[in-house]
Design a protein around this motif. Structure first.
Motif, PDB file in Angstrom:
ATOM      1  N   ALA B  39       0.851  -1.183   0.000  1.00  0.00           N
ATOM      2  CA  ALA B  39       0.000   0.000   0.000  1.00  0.00           C
ATOM      3  C   ALA B  39       0.882   1.226   0.000  1.00  0.00           C
ATOM      4  O   ALA B  39       1.964   1.219   0.574  1.00  0.00           O
ATOM      5  N   LEU B  40       0.409   2.237  -0.681  1.00  0.00           N
ATOM      6  CA  LEU B  40       1.089   3.514  -0.717  1.00  0.00           C
ATOM      7  C   LEU B  40       0.154   4.467   0.009  1.00  0.00           C
ATOM      8  O   LEU B  40      -0.920   4.785  -0.485  1.00  0.00           O
ATOM      9  N   LEU B  41       0.551   4.847   1.201  1.00  0.00           N
ATOM     10  CA  LEU B  41      -0.362   5.579   2.068  1.00  0.00           C
ATOM     11  C   LEU B  41       0.152   7.002   2.264  1.00  0.00           C
ATOM     12  O   LEU B  41       1.341   7.208   2.460  1.00  0.00           O
ATOM     13  N   GLY B  42      -0.749   7.948   2.251  1.00  0.00           N
ATOM     14  CA  GLY B  42      -0.323   9.323   2.466  1.00  0.00           C
ATOM     15  C   GLY B  42      -1.479  10.276   2.256  1.00  0.00           C
ATOM     16  O   GLY B  42      -2.510   9.884   1.696  1.00  0.00           O
ATOM     17  N   PRO B  43      -1.316  11.514   2.690  1.00  0.00           N
ATOM     18  CA  PRO B  43      -2.396  12.488   2.531  1.00  0.00           C
ATOM     19  C   PRO B  43      -2.515  12.935   1.079  1.00  0.00           C
ATOM     20  O   PRO B  43      -1.646  12.632   0.266  1.00  0.00           O
ATOM     21  N   SER B  44      -3.578  13.674   0.758  1.00  0.00           N
ATOM     22  CA  SER B  44      -3.743  14.179  -0.605  1.00  0.00           C
ATOM     23  C   SER B  44      -2.577  15.077  -0.959  1.00  0.00           C
ATOM     24  O   SER B  44      -2.097  15.836  -0.126  1.00  0.00           O
ATOM     25  N   GLY B  45      -2.105  14.947  -2.177  1.00  0.00           N
ATOM     26  CA  GLY B  45      -1.058  15.844  -2.642  1.00  0.00           C
ATOM     27  C   GLY B  45       0.346  15.451  -2.202  1.00  0.00           C
ATOM     28  O   GLY B  45       1.269  16.237  -2.334  1.00  0.00           O
ATOM     29  N   CYS B  46       0.525  14.240  -1.689  1.00  0.00           N
ATOM     30  CA  CYS B  46       1.863  13.869  -1.239  1.00  0.00           C
ATOM     31  C   CYS B  46       2.658  13.210  -2.352  1.00  0.00           C
ATOM     32  O   CYS B  46       3.822  12.888  -2.195  1.00  0.00           O
ATOM     33  N   GLY B  47       2.011  12.993  -3.507  1.00  0.00           N
ATOM     34  CA  GLY B  47       2.731  12.406  -4.629  1.00  0.00           C
ATOM     35  C   GLY B  47       2.434  10.935  -4.881  1.00  0.00           C
ATOM     36  O   GLY B  47       3.062  10.322  -5.721  1.00  0.00           O
ATOM     37  N   LYS B  48       1.435  10.407  -4.158  1.00  0.00           N
ATOM     38  CA  LYS B  48       1.116   8.983  -4.342  1.00  0.00           C
ATOM     39  C   LYS B  48       0.718   8.670  -5.773  1.00  0.00           C
ATOM     40  O   LYS B  48       1.233   7.733  -6.389  1.00  0.00           O
ATOM     41  N   SER B  49      -0.224   9.460  -6.278  1.00  0.00           N
ATOM     42  CA  SER B  49      -0.724   9.171  -7.626  1.00  0.00           C
ATOM     43  C   SER B  49       0.349   9.413  -8.675  1.00  0.00           C
ATOM     44  O   SER B  49       0.425   8.672  -9.657  1.00  0.00           O
ATOM     45  N   THR B  50       1.174  10.415  -8.453  1.00  0.00           N
ATOM     46  CA  THR B  50       2.282  10.666  -9.378  1.00  0.00           C
ATOM     47  C   THR B  50       3.190   9.447  -9.432  1.00  0.00           C
ATOM     48  O   THR B  50       3.550   8.972 -10.514  1.00  0.00           O
ATOM     49  N   LEU B  51       3.511   8.937  -8.256  1.00  0.00           N
ATOM     50  CA  LEU B  51       4.392   7.769  -8.210  1.00  0.00           C
ATOM     51  C   LEU B  51       3.750   6.577  -8.931  1.00  0.00           C
ATOM     52  O   LEU B  51       4.402   5.864  -9.689  1.00  0.00           O
ATOM     53  N   LEU B  52       2.444   6.417  -8.706  1.00  0.00           N
ATOM     54  CA  LEU B  52       1.741   5.309  -9.343  1.00  0.00           C
ATOM     55  C   LEU B  52       1.769   5.451 -10.868  1.00  0.00           C
ATOM     56  O   LEU B  52       2.025   4.490 -11.586  1.00  0.00           O
ATOM     57  N   ASN B  53       1.540   6.684 -11.334  1.00  0.00           N
ATOM     58  CA  ASN B  53       1.544   6.913 -12.776  1.00  0.00           C
ATOM     59  C   ASN B  53       2.924   6.728 -13.382  1.00  0.00           C
ATOM     60  O   ASN B  53       3.048   6.377 -14.546  1.00  0.00           O
ATOM     61  N   ILE B  54       3.957   6.964 -12.587  1.00  0.00           N
ATOM     62  CA  ILE B  54       5.312   6.709 -13.085  1.00  0.00           C
ATOM     63  C   ILE B  54       5.532   5.212 -13.216  1.00  0.00           C
ATOM     64  O   ILE B  54       6.095   4.728 -14.192  1.00  0.00           O
ATOM     65  N   ILE B  55       5.041   4.468 -12.235  1.00  0.00           N
ATOM     66  CA  ILE B  55       5.214   3.015 -12.291  1.00  0.00           C
ATOM     67  C   ILE B  55       4.443   2.433 -13.476  1.00  0.00           C
ATOM     68  O   ILE B  55       4.937   1.580 -14.196  1.00  0.00           O
ATOM     69  N   SER B  56       3.223   2.955 -13.693  1.00  0.00           N
ATOM     70  CA  SER B  56       2.436   2.376 -14.785  1.00  0.00           C
ATOM     71  C   SER B  56       2.908   2.863 -16.147  1.00  0.00           C
ATOM     72  O   SER B  56       2.597   2.251 -17.153  1.00  0.00           O
ATOM     73  N   GLY B  57       3.655   3.976 -16.164  1.00  0.00           N
ATOM     74  CA  GLY B  57       4.159   4.452 -17.438  1.00  0.00           C
ATOM     75  C   GLY B  57       3.319   5.556 -18.051  1.00  0.00           C
ATOM     76  O   GLY B  57       3.572   5.992 -19.163  1.00  0.00           O
ATOM     77  N   LEU B  58       2.305   6.016 -17.343  1.00  0.00           N
ATOM     78  CA  LEU B  58       1.514   7.132 -17.853  1.00  0.00           C
ATOM     79  C   LEU B  58       2.325   8.421 -17.770  1.00  0.00           C
ATOM     80  O   LEU B  58       2.041   9.391 -18.444  1.00  0.00           O
ATOM     81  N   LEU B  59       3.355   8.379 -16.926  1.00  0.00           N
ATOM     82  CA  LEU B  59       4.185   9.551 -16.717  1.00  0.00           C
ATOM     83  C   LEU B  59       5.632   9.105 -16.788  1.00  0.00           C
ATOM     84  O   LEU B  59       5.981   8.055 -16.261  1.00  0.00           O
ATOM     85  N   GLU B  60       6.457   9.909 -17.448  1.00  0.00           N
ATOM     86  CA  GLU B  60       7.870   9.560 -17.502  1.00  0.00           C
ATOM     87  C   GLU B  60       8.611  10.350 -16.422  1.00  0.00           C
ATOM     88  O   GLU B  60       8.468  11.564 -16.348  1.00  0.00           O
ATOM     89  N   PRO B  61       9.383   9.692 -15.583  1.00  0.00           N
ATOM     90  CA  PRO B  61      10.034  10.403 -14.485  1.00  0.00           C
ATOM     91  C   PRO B  61      11.100  11.361 -15.026  1.00  0.00           C
ATOM     92  O   PRO B  61      11.719  11.075 -16.045  1.00  0.00           O
ATOM     93  N   SER B  62      11.279  12.479 -14.321  1.00  0.00           N
ATOM     94  CA  SER B  62      12.271  13.430 -14.818  1.00  0.00           C
ATOM     95  C   SER B  62      13.695  13.024 -14.437  1.00  0.00           C
ATOM     96  O   SER B  62      14.644  13.394 -15.104  1.00  0.00           O
TER      97      SER B  62
END
Lengths: 288, 366
Positions: B39-62
């Motif tokens: 589980a990736l736990l954290g408050p809103s805006g902590c970057g959870k969804s960003t991290l998830l999208n990087i893992i899935s490939g929807l986002l390319e990490p900088s």
């Protein structure tokens, strides 16, 4: 509990009743009234029953105008709808470019109908019009006042130019309302570009498209000012559509009775086509 | 199936990042083992969804690398990573039936029709969607829709991982539990790596073997629910996990003692060694309300405190009390006597944690 009888309450409905009566029922009934009479002057009139209706339905010129009208609506719609969707898909999604695009695309919608006709009338002139002159210089024999095919093509082009933006704007707003997650899920499901359009974008556009098609059908079926200014219904009667034929009959020849019967038939055709279209779409969407 | 490794990974949405605050994901190293339930736990805006999208490939990490089984996949799109993702709001293809929805990813991969049949039926059985297979997907309820989106991930063979982005947000509470159990069951059955993003600690704890707590773009602790509870590595973990969260007291270090207002607490020797030479901005002492010892009577090691409030939460009480000027909380069993006005409390050494600059200081041999 005793129910209090107070029929005076019905008077509260009166304002609405009066409003509807004057805005819809009385004008419509006047037309119905004319359609069953032969009017010579203000004092001389005869009841003729359904005679005008029979005459109108059997009038070859009007039948041909009706056919032309259907042809016209069908052609313009089948160009404008796919083109509008296509433009909406290609438009930039955010930023300055999006705003600029929206303004540019909306421009034709802001021009009054008879001005559109005038613009195109000048545009197609072979002496001073950009399109007419260019075509002549290229050696294309193009003349909307002699060649019916040229006249038709020009009217359709004009209508497409004028009204495709409406479809594009409607579709654009529809597309913008699709949440990003749908596109992300589609990528993860390995959907092709076509599949995304077919299974995400098009279904989400259904509602705006229904409105768009209905509006465009009604408007194109009632088109008057633009072809009237551009071709005057010619050459011959090749671009004389229903509303122009009606105007000529009612105002030009003062055949009030037949014109009234014609109006009613005209109105019923639009109503019927819209209803059939709407119910068909709704049934297609019906839940299994 | 894959082991997912994040190697010095960082991501920013700004073009010219200067400060760490410009990063949605601050540099991190993390290993998600094959077959784990995380589980990736954290408050809103902590970057959870960003991290998830990087893992899935929807986002390319900088910055940094993301590896699937040792292969760098930074610029691979999701379709080539063979990953499944379930979103917060159920995504279904409205015009298709449930069957077609489930078959969609397979059809896109040009799977032969007979294989699609058997695979879809298999997944529908597991998700209890079989009776609905021929219904139009748009007429389903929210939880059924969410099951369909999950199913689309499961029908593909050998998905590397399934990522969940707060998938139960729109589901009714009583169904949440059921669906969560279903997830767990699927995890056990398929042995797929699953990463589950949530801001609900209960959801995280029931689903995952290991929880990564995220705060301001960093994973501040990665451990079992038990570890997070007993040994929070960061003040945020203490505050975020548990209800109510951990009590914290700002203290100063003076020679051998922590000074809290007029109180002096002895610093355990091993910890003293470690922090004596550490430059620090803040020292905090933390203790969970569950571990605050509430005595029935006055005694030598207990501090006298004023009881401010006591809340009855059914099976336990939360007592709010004032130690000097600091409000703290203690959790009492329902059969424990509830002190009024005055209480005597103490902090057992083993549960009193020391945080320097928000991070836990541990004695080495623990």
């Amino acid at each position: 509990m005793n129910k209090i009888e107070n029929n005076k309450a019905w008077f509260l409905v009166l304002p609405v009743f009066v409003l509807v009566a004057f805005s819809a029922i009385i004008p419509l009934m006047t037309v119905v009234n004319y359609s069953v009479q032969d009017v010579f002057d203000t004092n001389t009139r005869y009841f003729v029953g359904t005679e005008w209706f029979k005459a109108i339905l059997n009038d070859a010129a009007l039948q041909s105008a009706l056919m032309k009208q259907f042809m016209f609506s069908f052609t313009t719609l089948s160009i404008e709808i796919p083109l509008g969707i296509g433009i909406a898909l290609l438009m930039p999604k955010r930023g300055m470019a999006a705003s600029l695009c929206l303004v540019l695309i909306a421009l034709p919608l802001l021009i009054p109908l008879n001005v559109v006709g005038t613009i195109w009338q000048i545009f197609t002139r072979s002496d001073i019009g950009l399109m007419g002159w260019s075509l002549r210089e290229m050696g294309v024999a193009y003349n909307i006042s002699r060649n019916p095919v040229d006249a038709w093509a020009t009217i359709i082009l004009m209508d497409v130019w004028h009204w495709t933006p409406l479809i594009a704007l409607l579709c654009y707003s529809g597309l913008r309302s699709i949440p990003e997650a749908y596109y992300q899920a589609a990528r993860i499901d390995r959907a092709s570009r076509w599949a995304i359009f077919r299974y995400i974008q098009l279904p989400k556009l259904t509602n705006v498209l229904i409105i768009g098609i209905l509006l465009r059908f009604m408007d194109s079926f009632m088109i008057y000012a633009e072809p009237f200014v551009l071709t005057g219904g010619g050459p011959g009667s090749s671009t004389t559509f229903l509303s122009q034929a009606l105007t000529t009959m009612a105002i030009g020849q003062f055949d009030v009775g037949p014109a009234a019967a014609f109006s009613i038939i005209y109105f019923l055709i639009i109503l019927a086509v819209s209803w059939v279209f709407y119910t068909t779409i709704m049934n297609m969407q019906k839940e299994k | 199936m894959a082991e997912i490794v994040l190697n010095a990974l960082a991501h920013t949405y700004s073009r010219k990042p200067n400060a760490p605050q410009d990063y949605a994901i601050r540099q991190m190293n993390q290993v998600w083992e094959q077959g784990g339930a995380y589980a990736l736990l954290g408050p809103s805006g902590c970057g959870k969804s960003t991290l998830l999208n990087i893992i899935s490939g929807l986002l390319e990490p900088s910055d940094g690398e993301i590896l699937f089984d040792g292969v760098k996949v930074n610029s691979l799109p999701p379709e080539e990573r063979n990953i499944a993702q379930v979103f917060q709001f159920p995504v279904i293809y409205d015009t298709m039936t449930v069957f077609d929805n489930l078959a969609f990813p397979l059809r896109n991969m040009k799977t032969p029709a007979h294989l699609i049949q058997s695979k879809v039926h298999e997944i529908a059985d597991i998700l209890e969607l079989s009776p609905l297979l021929h219904k139009k997907a748009k007429n389903l309820t929210a939880d059924e829709k969410q099951k369909v989106s999950m199913g689309r991930g499961l029908v593909r063979d050998n998905v590397s991982a399934i990522l969940f982005d707060e998938p139960l947000t729109v589901i009714d509470p009583q169904l949440k539990w059921k669906l969560r159990r279903k997830l767990k069951q699927i995890h056990d059955q398929f042995n797929i790596t699953m990463i589950y993003v949530t801001h609900d600690q209960l959801e995280a704890a029931t689903f995952a073997d290991k929880i990564a707590v995220m705060y301001e773009g960093q994973i501040v602790q990665f451990g079992s629910p038990h570890e997070l509870f007993e040994n929070p590595k960061h003040t945020f973990v203490g505050y975020f996990i548990g209800s109510p969260g951990m009590n914290f007291m700002n203290v100063q270090l003076e020679e051998q003692h922590f000074v809290f207002e007029d109180m002096k607490l002895k610093v355990p020797e091993k910890i003293l060694d470690k922090i004596q030479h550490l430059p620090y901005e803040s020292i905090k002492l933390g203790i969970r309300p569950e571990f605050v010892h509430v005595w029935d009577k006055k005694n030598d090691e207990a501090y006298e405190v004023d009881v401010i409030d006591s809340e009855d939460l059914g099976t336990y009480h939360i007592m709010t009390f004032k130690l000097r000027n600091q409000l703290l909380k203690a959790r009492l069993h329902e059969d424990q006597r509830i002190p009024k006005h005055k209480a005597w409390i103490s902090f057992p050494d083993q549960w009193l944690k020391v945080y320097v600059n928000e991070y836990l200081v541990e004695a080495d041999d623990e």
